[in-house]
Design a protein around this motif. Structure first.
Motif, mmCIF file in Angstrom:
data_model
loop_
_atom_site.group_PDB
_atom_site.id
_atom_site.type_symbol
_atom_site.label_atom_id
_atom_site.label_comp_id
_atom_site.label_asym_id
_atom_site.label_seq_id
_atom_site.Cartn_x
_atom_site.Cartn_y
_atom_site.Cartn_z
ATOM 1 N N PHE A 28 0.709 -1.095 -0.055
ATOM 2 C CA PHE A 28 0.014 0.127 -0.199
ATOM 3 C C PHE A 28 0.827 1.119 0.187
ATOM 4 N N LEU A 29 1.925 1.261 0.704
ATOM 5 C CA LEU A 29 2.890 2.537 0.870
ATOM 6 C C LEU A 29 3.477 2.767 -0.571
ATOM 7 N N LEU A 30 4.029 1.591 -1.208
ATOM 8 C CA LEU A 30 4.538 1.492 -2.141
ATOM 9 C C LEU A 30 3.684 2.118 -3.382
ATOM 10 N N LEU A 31 2.203 1.658 -3.577
ATOM 11 C CA LEU A 31 1.577 2.345 -4.454
ATOM 12 C C LEU A 31 1.112 3.727 -4.175
ATOM 13 N N LEU A 32 1.107 3.999 -2.998
ATOM 14 C CA LEU A 32 0.745 5.507 -2.613
ATOM 15 C C LEU A 32 1.826 6.320 -3.232
ATOM 16 N N ALA A 33 3.111 6.076 -2.753
ATOM 17 C CA ALA A 33 4.377 6.670 -3.441
ATOM 18 C C ALA A 33 4.234 6.749 -4.847
ATOM 19 N N LEU A 34 4.066 5.786 -5.340
ATOM 20 C CA LEU A 34 3.837 5.613 -6.833
ATOM 21 C C LEU A 34 3.034 6.515 -7.418
ATOM 22 N N ILE A 35 1.749 6.676 -6.906
ATOM 23 C CA ILE A 35 0.600 7.349 -7.368
ATOM 24 C C ILE A 35 1.028 8.845 -6.982
ATOM 25 N N PHE A 36 1.644 9.086 -6.173
ATOM 26 C CA PHE A 36 2.160 10.763 -5.866
ATOM 27 C C PHE A 36 3.227 11.121 -6.731
ATOM 28 N N THR A 37 3.935 10.141 -7.194
ATOM 29 C CA THR A 37 4.945 10.408 -8.052
ATOM 30 C C THR A 37 4.636 10.774 -9.347
ATOM 31 N N VAL A 38 3.525 10.053 -9.863
ATOM 32 C CA VAL A 38 3.072 10.186 -11.181
ATOM 33 C C VAL A 38 1.978 11.289 -11.136
ATOM 34 N N SER A 39 1.525 11.749 -10.171
ATOM 35 C CA SER A 39 0.651 12.880 -10.138
ATOM 36 C C SER A 39 1.507 14.039 -10.212
ATOM 37 N N TYR A 40 2.422 14.087 -9.550
ATOM 38 C CA TYR A 40 3.395 15.180 -9.366
ATOM 39 C C TYR A 40 3.856 15.472 -10.890
ATOM 40 N N ALA A 41 4.336 14.215 -11.551
ATOM 41 C CA ALA A 41 4.820 14.511 -12.705
ATOM 42 C C ALA A 41 3.887 15.054 -13.886
ATOM 43 N N VAL A 42 2.645 14.719 -13.775
ATOM 44 C CA VAL A 42 1.602 15.115 -14.607
ATOM 45 C C VAL A 42 1.472 16.539 -14.215
ATOM 46 N N GLY A 43 1.271 16.905 -13.035
ATOM 47 C CA GLY A 43 1.098 18.500 -12.849
ATOM 48 C C GLY A 43 2.214 19.441 -13.010
ATOM 49 N N ALA A 44 3.506 18.702 -13.266
ATOM 50 C CA ALA A 44 4.572 19.549 -13.469
ATOM 51 C C ALA A 44 4.582 19.741 -14.933
ATOM 52 N N GLY A 45 3.859 18.555 -15.830
ATOM 53 C CA GLY A 45 4.141 18.656 -17.006
ATOM 54 C C GLY A 45 2.745 19.466 -17.798
ATOM 55 N N ALA A 46 1.817 19.624 -16.775
ATOM 56 C CA ALA A 46 0.628 20.643 -17.166
ATOM 57 C C ALA A 46 0.930 22.008 -17.074
ATOM 58 N N GLY A 47 1.773 22.417 -16.091
ATOM 59 C CA GLY A 47 2.226 23.683 -16.043
ATOM 60 C C GLY A 47 0.970 24.605 -15.012
ATOM 61 N N PRO A 48 1.197 25.723 -15.005
ATOM 62 C CA PRO A 48 0.280 26.359 -14.006
ATOM 63 C C PRO A 48 -0.967 26.421 -14.582
ATOM 64 N N VAL A 49 -2.102 26.442 -13.706
ATOM 65 C CA VAL A 49 -3.486 26.385 -13.824
ATOM 66 C C VAL A 49 -3.918 27.646 -14.777
ATOM 67 N N ALA A 50 -3.656 28.675 -13.924
ATOM 68 C CA ALA A 50 -3.825 29.861 -14.405
ATOM 69 C C ALA A 50 -2.712 30.961 -14.374
ATOM 70 N N PRO A 51 -1.835 30.973 -15.475
ATOM 71 C CA PRO A 51 -0.754 31.531 -15.554
ATOM 72 C C PRO A 51 -0.860 33.103 -14.878
ATOM 73 N N GLY A 52 -2.081 33.858 -15.059
ATOM 74 C CA GLY A 52 -2.144 35.253 -15.073
ATOM 75 C C GLY A 52 -2.473 35.580 -13.580
ATOM 76 N N MET A 53 -2.791 34.506 -12.921
ATOM 77 C CA MET A 53 -2.872 34.750 -11.419
ATOM 78 C C MET A 53 -1.625 34.787 -10.727
ATOM 79 N N HIS A 54 -1.762 35.772 -9.505
ATOM 80 C CA HIS A 54 -0.511 35.865 -8.933
ATOM 81 C C HIS A 54 -1.177 35.743 -7.404
ATOM 82 N N GLY A 55 -0.512 34.890 -6.410
ATOM 83 C CA GLY A 55 -0.955 34.944 -5.279
ATOM 84 C C GLY A 55 -0.361 35.866 -4.379
#
Length: 78
Positions: A28-55
């Motif tokens: 379970f912990l290995l699967l959790l780490a794998l899912i986190f890694t894949v989701s991080y990679a997909v998010g990094a590849g997609a880039g910012p959701v709203a580039p014009g927004m500044h927090g």
């Protein structure tokens, strides 16, 4: 003498099995780490959701926002 060796090895093996986490937890912990890694990679590849927004809580004119920016608006009473 053979029995004493076997009993000491069996006791050590039992203690090791009790100290180790169950295989399902490790999987379970290995699967959790794998899912986190894949989701991080997909998010990094997609880039910012709203580039014009500044927090950060400041507007473009440098003011911090808040109640002062509301001008003469009524507070919802009346």
């Amino acid at each position: 003498m053979e029995e004493s060796r076997q009993s000491s090895l069996t006791g050590a093996g039992t203690a090791l099995r009790r100290a180790a986490p169950p295989p399902a937890l490790c999987g379970f912990l290995l699967l959790l780490a794998l899912i986190f890694t894949v989701s991080y990679a997909v998010g990094a590849g997609a880039g910012p959701v709203a580039p014009g927004m500044h927090g950060g809580g400041t507007n473009r004119d440098g003011s911090g926002g808040g109640m002062d920016d509301m001008g003469n608006m009524q507070g919802g009473h009346g």
